[in-house]
Design an enzyme around this catalytic site. Sequence first.
Site, PDB file in Angstrom:
ATOM      1  N   LYS A 133       5.393 -32.449 -35.807  1.00 21.40           N
ATOM      2  CA  LYS A 133       3.971 -32.407 -35.467  1.00 21.40           C
ATOM      3  C   LYS A 133       3.606 -33.525 -34.497  1.00 21.40           C
ATOM      4  O   LYS A 133       2.821 -33.328 -33.560  1.00 21.40           O
ATOM      5  CB  LYS A 133       3.130 -32.520 -36.735  1.00 21.40           C
ATOM      6  CG  LYS A 133       3.160 -31.278 -37.621  1.00 21.40           C
ATOM      7  CD  LYS A 133       2.131 -31.389 -38.717  1.00 21.40           C
ATOM      8  CE  LYS A 133       2.046 -30.094 -39.526  1.00 21.40           C
ATOM      9  NZ  LYS A 133       0.955 -30.119 -40.504  1.00 21.40           N
ATOM     10  N   SER A 186      -3.559 -28.058 -42.952  1.00 14.44           N
ATOM     11  CA  SER A 186      -3.991 -28.556 -41.648  1.00 14.44           C
ATOM     12  C   SER A 186      -5.065 -27.651 -41.058  1.00 14.44           C
ATOM     13  O   SER A 186      -6.078 -28.119 -40.538  1.00 14.44           O
ATOM     14  CB  SER A 186      -2.790 -28.639 -40.705  1.00 14.44           C
ATOM     15  OG  SER A 186      -1.806 -29.497 -41.224  1.00 14.44           O
ATOM     16  N   ASP A 234       0.843  -1.187   0.000  1.00 13.27           N
ATOM     17  CA  ASP A 234       0.000   0.000   0.000  1.00 13.27           C
ATOM     18  C   ASP A 234       0.883   1.244   0.000  1.00 13.27           C
ATOM     19  O   ASP A 234       2.090   1.173  -0.196  1.00 13.27           O
ATOM     20  CB  ASP A 234      -0.957  -0.018   1.191  1.00 13.27           C
ATOM     21  CG  ASP A 234      -0.216  -0.094   2.518  1.00 13.27           C
ATOM     22  OD1 ASP A 234       1.025  -0.012   2.506  1.00 13.27           O
ATOM     23  OD2 ASP A 234      -0.870  -0.243   3.565  1.00 13.27           O
TER      24      ASP A 234
END
Length: 1012
Positions: free
Chosen positions: A692, A652, A30
Amino acid sequence: MTNLQDQTQQIVPFIRSLLMPTTGPASIPDDTLEKHTLRSETSTYNLTVGDTGSGLIVFFPGFPGSIVGAHYTLQSNGNLKFDQMLLTAQNLPASYNYCRLVSRSLTVRSSTLPGGVYALNGTINAVTFQGSLSELTDVSYNGLMSATANINDKIGNVLVGEGVTVLSLPTSYDLGYVRLGDPIPAIGLDPKMVATCDSSDRPRVYTITAADDYQFSSQYQPGGVTITLFSANIDAITSLSVGGELVFQTSVQGLVLGATIYFIGFDGTTVITRAVAADNGLTAGTDNLMPFNLVIPTNEITQPITSIKLEVVTSKSGGQAGDQMSWSASGSLAVTIHGGNYPGALRPVTLVAYERVATGSVVTVAGVSNFELIPNPELAKNLVTEYGRFDPGAMNYTKLILSERDRLGIKTVWPTREYTDFREYFMEVADLNSPLKIAGAFGFKDIIRAIRRIAVPVVSTLFPPAAPLAHAIGEGVDYLLGDEAQAASGTARAASGKARAASGRIRQLTLAADKGYEVVANLFQVPQNPVVDGILASPGVLRGAHNLDCVLREGATLFPVVITTVEDAMTPKALNSKIFAVIEGVREDLQPPSQRGSFIRTLSGHRVYGYAPDGVLPLETGRDYTVVPIDDVWDDSIMLSKDPIPPIVGNSGNLAIAYMDVFRPKVPIHVAMTGALNAFGEIEKVSFRSTKLATAHRLGLKLAGPGAFDVNTGPNWATFIKRFPHNPRDWDRLPYLNLPYLPPNAGRQYHLAMAASEFKETPELESAVRAMEAAANVDPLFQSALSVFMWLEENGIVTDMANFALSDPNAHRMRNFLANAPQAGSKSQRAKYGTAGYGVEARGPTPEEAQRAKDTRISKKMETMGIYFATPEWVALNGHRGPSPAQLKYWQNTREIPDPNEDYLDYVHAEKSRLASEEQILKAATSIYGAPGQAEPPQAFIDEVAKVYEINHGRGPNQEQMKDLLLTAMELKHRNPRRAPPKPKPKPNAPTQRPPGRLGRWIRTVSDEDLE
């Protein structure tokens, strides 16, 4: 949180310390900027259980000081008795002047047994009361549970061996430091004189007013008449003062008053006694003032005070028995508790009650309290202090999280085991970059995600120093490539390179970089500051990925994207691969900044966001879509990525968009769809497919190739998703080559995409492919080599074979293996693989294949009967059964396809009960009871068989009923005296009868005729 250089983790230390105090203290972020030091203070007490086995522990979880709580034991008369105060290990006022409590947690449990006790008994109830200790009306073991209706503030019947944990949660923020009541320099005649400086902030004041003209009347008694003028509840564990005055009036001469104030503890005993007036004579007809001016220091308050009482003793000088004494009183007093109204000082309180614990057992109280402390001048000479860091984002985030603590499952009292299990969840709450996996499991993710979006980004508009934090959490980290990589506005410039969904037909540049630049995954380093193809590059490091949030219950199809670079026109190089998701609608807010603003139109005019704007996407879609990179996927949610990947294109992605447009799933389909797999002998680059495959495996996904032909089946998402619920990793090679659930329009869209001119091979690649095909046609050996290469890649053993070749340079081991390998049709081959061909293991169908074949058989049988709606998909949804008579009746009457698993009772006539004849029942009972020739079955068994026929409406027993009847028959046979006698056993020594045998084959029997 304040270290903005660490972009991979954004921890809020304050909320982490609040939720897990054992991780240590943290400065409160704070705007109270005082130089202080952080300190953790432990508290450990072994409390002995009293004779009744019950007791009460009072905690002040928010008290800013050394006081932690107090322990009371329950007496046999039902009253509590104070045992001791619970404090921190170090007396803080001895070394420190000011304090702020950061966090506190305490655990109460028992793990020891007294002599002669062999079982750990007893339970614990705990409750956090949002009030002061004096306001509790029922402190019994069970009565505590009614102190609050908030389920997160109470727990009951926890075993003492498991224990409970008390967690201090703040009730207010932006608080100042509290003076600890530390000693101050003082000199006096009394060497024991002590002067302290107590807190004057936020005092709690109790005002006690005597009724005007209170009338007292009594007859004289020796020793005086004692009355309680007033008694009031107060709460004090720190220093207090009493001020004010009372006015007494009387018409009786010679009255003498004495006044005493008692400060009473929680157990009802007197803690402090102060005589206010002694032998104070009253003057008749005038106002007699009695001033009150008391100061009670903290060191005299040895236990919590919960009430104050004023007693007045009335006597008369020279009084005689029977003399009348009377007076009236008015006025008021003020009891001031120093610092008593400081948030957390006196309220809330947490009470932990234990019951039925073995006498003499030890209940252990252990915990930690974290403080911000300002040392006294003597200690400050040797202790380094630092300013607190103002971090409005962290403070705002903490306030919003704790304001929703009831909805987020953050409690003040916990079973210790549950609190320990929640620590990982608390770490997710404290880490602003966490994917909220555990929070998602509890259902808290949406709330925390909304708080993150509200708490931090807004701060940058109000507090410019917090802008880096806002960008890191809200809109994504600016991936700094150096000073030149940012425009004047502070927004990172987009790269011109394009990531492509690479397959065998596509070789496109992903990141534009000249030779000499090293591009490895997400690490982009350059030696100088050139501008390459529009990318502003400078010395520096591309910072790591930062996760966005998770998207819940969002339908999506997934596909991998290979990130490539080009060293020359013929050799594209695969660097990395990323899984993308296709999501319905315009969702650019889910994309990383590098992808936003880029889209491509489809043939139907809709847009696909996240695609590179190269021409028109050769697909007809019914809606807009967005492709986003993801880092992980769960059952019904996906975790988005902030990797700086530019817009993409590729087969894809087109295949995934086609699936999404057809099926429109409600949850992500856990299959990575790619165009890089096919079964037509097309040359594929091994690194692309392997990249992949590895990317899909990291997320536990299957790598699925497209269906290469149309199948005349309608889209059935429920059946499709049912086939692949858990994504095992053993289906990597063309699992969808013959996908029967690919609808015709999806197949046509895929073929249209593959035939588009935009997706043709590059001229250089086409030339290379034609050259290899020509060489294979001319040279059979080269054709065989290509076949072996495709076989190795298709089975995923290229790397294994390469390593084997390195270990066998002369191929001796390979020749021996091939020479000794079983030949097709050989005995060893048949013994190992059955009748299958060479090297192919003969196996039965998998359960899924067998079930699918059964559904197909049922469907074909129904088709021969003219029931055309019973497709294999319908049969699968109907529990793998054909249509029931009710479903057939519904179809015949309405000509509408019946819903699978629907009963349609309105279309079924009530079955008429058919009664079986007594002869039929007797015949069945005899057959079941025993073999022919035995005694007839008893009437009890015949009745059992008759019941079965009645239940089955005249039909005989089924398999389960037959088993029950056979068991009943066996029991009746063993206890039935009318059962058939056993067959006599043959005697072993009895001579056997000589059977009429032949005399011989060639011996003629002499008859009487021969003798004549």
